[in-house]
Design an enzyme around this catalytic site. Structure first.
Site, PDB file in Angstrom:
ATOM      1  N   THR A 137       0.861  -1.194   0.000  1.00  0.00           N
ATOM      2  CA  THR A 137       0.000   0.000   0.000  1.00  0.00           C
ATOM      3  C   THR A 137       0.892   1.236   0.000  1.00  0.00           C
ATOM      4  O   THR A 137       2.038   1.160   0.424  1.00  0.00           O
ATOM      5  CB  THR A 137      -0.820  -0.025   1.307  1.00  0.00           C
ATOM      6  OG1 THR A 137      -1.815  -1.008   1.191  1.00  0.00           O
ATOM      7  CG2 THR A 137      -1.473   1.293   1.635  1.00  0.00           C
ATOM      8  N   ARG A 165     -14.076  -7.407   0.507  1.00  0.00           N
ATOM      9  CA  ARG A 165     -13.248  -7.290   1.709  1.00  0.00           C
ATOM     10  C   ARG A 165     -12.777  -5.836   1.878  1.00  0.00           C
ATOM     11  O   ARG A 165     -12.341  -5.202   0.939  1.00  0.00           O
ATOM     12  CB  ARG A 165     -12.041  -8.212   1.582  1.00  0.00           C
ATOM     13  CG  ARG A 165     -11.042  -8.125   2.736  1.00  0.00           C
ATOM     14  CD  ARG A 165      -9.857  -7.261   2.389  1.00  0.00           C
ATOM     15  NE  ARG A 165      -8.817  -7.296   3.418  1.00  0.00           N
ATOM     16  CZ  ARG A 165      -7.757  -6.504   3.420  1.00  0.00           C
ATOM     17  NH1 ARG A 165      -7.581  -5.631   2.457  1.00  0.00           N
ATOM     18  NH2 ARG A 165      -6.879  -6.581   4.383  1.00  0.00           N
ATOM     19  N   VAL A 166     -12.881  -5.318   3.085  1.00  0.00           N
ATOM     20  CA  VAL A 166     -12.383  -3.973   3.368  1.00  0.00           C
ATOM     21  C   VAL A 166     -11.240  -4.091   4.359  1.00  0.00           C
ATOM     22  O   VAL A 166     -11.393  -4.687   5.427  1.00  0.00           O
ATOM     23  CB  VAL A 166     -13.504  -3.079   3.950  1.00  0.00           C
ATOM     24  CG1 VAL A 166     -12.970  -1.702   4.281  1.00  0.00           C
ATOM     25  CG2 VAL A 166     -14.658  -2.963   2.956  1.00  0.00           C
ATOM     26  N   GLY A 167     -10.091  -3.540   3.995  1.00  0.00           N
ATOM     27  CA  GLY A 167      -8.933  -3.565   4.893  1.00  0.00           C
ATOM     28  C   GLY A 167      -8.944  -2.346   5.797  1.00  0.00           C
ATOM     29  O   GLY A 167      -9.966  -1.676   5.972  1.00  0.00           O
ATOM     30  N   ASP A 168      -7.796  -2.048   6.373  1.00  0.00           N
ATOM     31  CA  ASP A 168      -7.694  -0.921   7.313  1.00  0.00           C
ATOM     32  C   ASP A 168      -7.625   0.439   6.621  1.00  0.00           C
ATOM     33  O   ASP A 168      -7.960   1.463   7.213  1.00  0.00           O
ATOM     34  CB  ASP A 168      -6.427  -1.086   8.150  1.00  0.00           C
ATOM     35  CG  ASP A 168      -5.182  -1.085   7.260  1.00  0.00           C
ATOM     36  OD1 ASP A 168      -5.056  -2.003   6.418  1.00  0.00           O
ATOM     37  OD2 ASP A 168      -4.357  -0.160   7.375  1.00  0.00           O
ATOM     38  N   THR A 187       0.251   0.570   7.189  1.00  0.00           N
ATOM     39  CA  THR A 187       0.311  -0.383   6.084  1.00  0.00           C
ATOM     40  C   THR A 187       0.594  -1.762   6.655  1.00  0.00           C
ATOM     41  O   THR A 187       1.189  -1.889   7.723  1.00  0.00           O
ATOM     42  CB  THR A 187       1.392   0.013   5.060  1.00  0.00           C
ATOM     43  OG1 THR A 187       1.584  -1.082   4.149  1.00  0.00           O
ATOM     44  CG2 THR A 187       2.736   0.319   5.704  1.00  0.00           C
ATOM     45  N   GLY A 188       0.160  -2.786   5.924  1.00  0.00           N
ATOM     46  CA  GLY A 188       0.386  -4.148   6.398  1.00  0.00           C
ATOM     47  C   GLY A 188      -0.917  -4.933   6.359  1.00  0.00           C
ATOM     48  O   GLY A 188      -1.841  -4.579   5.628  1.00  0.00           O
ATOM     49  N   VAL A 189      -0.983  -5.972   7.154  1.00  0.00           N
ATOM     50  CA  VAL A 189      -2.149  -6.866   7.125  1.00  0.00           C
ATOM     51  C   VAL A 189      -3.365  -6.137   7.727  1.00  0.00           C
ATOM     52  O   VAL A 189      -3.454  -5.941   8.944  1.00  0.00           O
ATOM     53  CB  VAL A 189      -1.859  -8.171   7.881  1.00  0.00           C
ATOM     54  CG1 VAL A 189      -3.064  -9.100   7.823  1.00  0.00           C
ATOM     55  CG2 VAL A 189      -0.630  -8.861   7.281  1.00  0.00           C
TER      56      VAL A 189
HETATM   57  N1  ASP Z   1      -3.214  -2.480   4.684  1.00  0.00           N
HETATM   58  C1  ASP Z   1      -3.610  -2.902   3.373  1.00  0.00           C
HETATM   59  C2  ASP Z   1      -4.839  -3.734   3.446  1.00  0.00           C
HETATM   60  O1  ASP Z   1      -4.911  -4.607   4.275  1.00  0.00           O
HETATM   61  C3  ASP Z   1      -2.535  -3.669   2.670  1.00  0.00           C
HETATM   62  C4  ASP Z   1      -1.184  -3.030   2.679  1.00  0.00           C
HETATM   63  O2  ASP Z   1      -0.828  -2.200   3.491  1.00  0.00           O
HETATM   64  O3  ASP Z   1      -0.451  -3.366   1.785  1.00  0.00           O
HETATM   65  O4  ASP Z   1      -5.721  -3.550   2.648  1.00  0.00           O
END
Ligand code: ASP
EC number: 3.5.1.1
Length: 252
Positions: A137, A165-168, A187-189
């Site tokens: 991201t 799906r909705v991420g953070d 950023t991340g999971v």
């Molecule tokens: N945080 C983002 C998500 O889970 C992915 C990412 O940071 O690469 O949608």
């Protein structure tokens, strides 16, 4: 004046030049206009248009092979805008920015697409990338010489996650947070970041940004890739991650 950009938790250091370029372009807008919002948007667009990042054109693919984008923008004067599950717009961050002065502040799916079209943005096929894993991201945090802070973030999500799906990234307090004292993006999971309400908690944790970020990253398991970048009004600007996270800082 300050700008910090990241190219995603878990992304290779090989894309550092792309993050540097985003910071430099954002910085030149900031220097010229002292407008933190325009600088942050410029920086994010540079990375959305760079196929190596999981945002805009290079977004990773969902379970069904489609591209769906999430993006957010927030300002220290108390505004925010976010979109989720947007399809086929070149620069999702521009649509999130449009919501700063609207009420609702957040739109998803069909409603987000209709809003973007109404605002004059054209739908164009976004190819997306089969590469890209959980991270990559993109995000930017900017502070003007007047002290205004702006955060902006954009993502294709996580490869192989289900449609819808909705991420953070578009979730206030989880993937982004901004008030008159601090601006942070994560950023991340996304699922793990959301469960921890990460950005808001980091913002509340300590006056010392570096310490707060290290604490925040440790809230997630070591093998769950996560990173944060931010600026506070104590003059601190930094990033922290438990994995590789290319980021770039320019300040004066
Ligand atoms: N945080 C983002 C998500 O889970 C992915 C990412 O940071 O690469 O949608």
């Amino acid at each position: 004046m300050k700008i910090i950009c990241h190219g995603g938790a878990g992304h290779t250091p090989k894309v550092q030049d792309g993050v540097d370029k985003a910071a430099e372009k954002g910085w030149s807008v900031l220097k010229e206009t002292d407008n933190a919002l325009e600088a942050a948007i410029t920086a994010v667009i540079i990375m959305e248009d760079d196929f190596r990042f999981n945002a805009g054109t290079g977004s990773c693919l969902r379970e069904d092979g489609s591209v769906q984008n999430d993006s957010s923008v927030a300002t220290s004067d108390g505004r925010m805008g976010a979109i989720a599950n947007l399809r086929n717009f070149k620069n999702p961050v521009l649509i999130a920015k449009e919501l700063l002065d609207e009420f609702p502040v957040m739109l998803a799916g069909k409603g987000a697409i209709e809003f973007a079209l109404k605002k004059g943005y054209k739908q164009t096929k976004v190819k997306g990338s089969e590469k890209g894993w959980t991270g990559d991201t993109v995000g930017a945090v900017v502070q003007s010489s007047k002290g205004d802070i702006v955060v902006a973030s954009s993502t294709g999500g996580v490869r192989g996650r289900p449609v819808g799906r909705v991420g953070d990234t578009p979730l206030w307090g989880s993937g982004f947070y901004c008030d008159e004292k601090i601006g942070i993006v994560a950023t991340g999971v996304g699922e793990a970041i959301t469960e921890q309400l990460l950005c808001y908690r980091v913002a509340q944790h300590s006056e010392n940004l570096e310490e707060a970020m290290e604490w925040g990253v440790r809230l997630l398991p070591k093998d769950t890739g996560v990173g944060v970048i931010g600026i506070n009004n104590n003059g601190q600007i930094c990033g922290s991650s438990n994995t590789s996270m290319p980021f770039s800082i320019i300040e004066r």
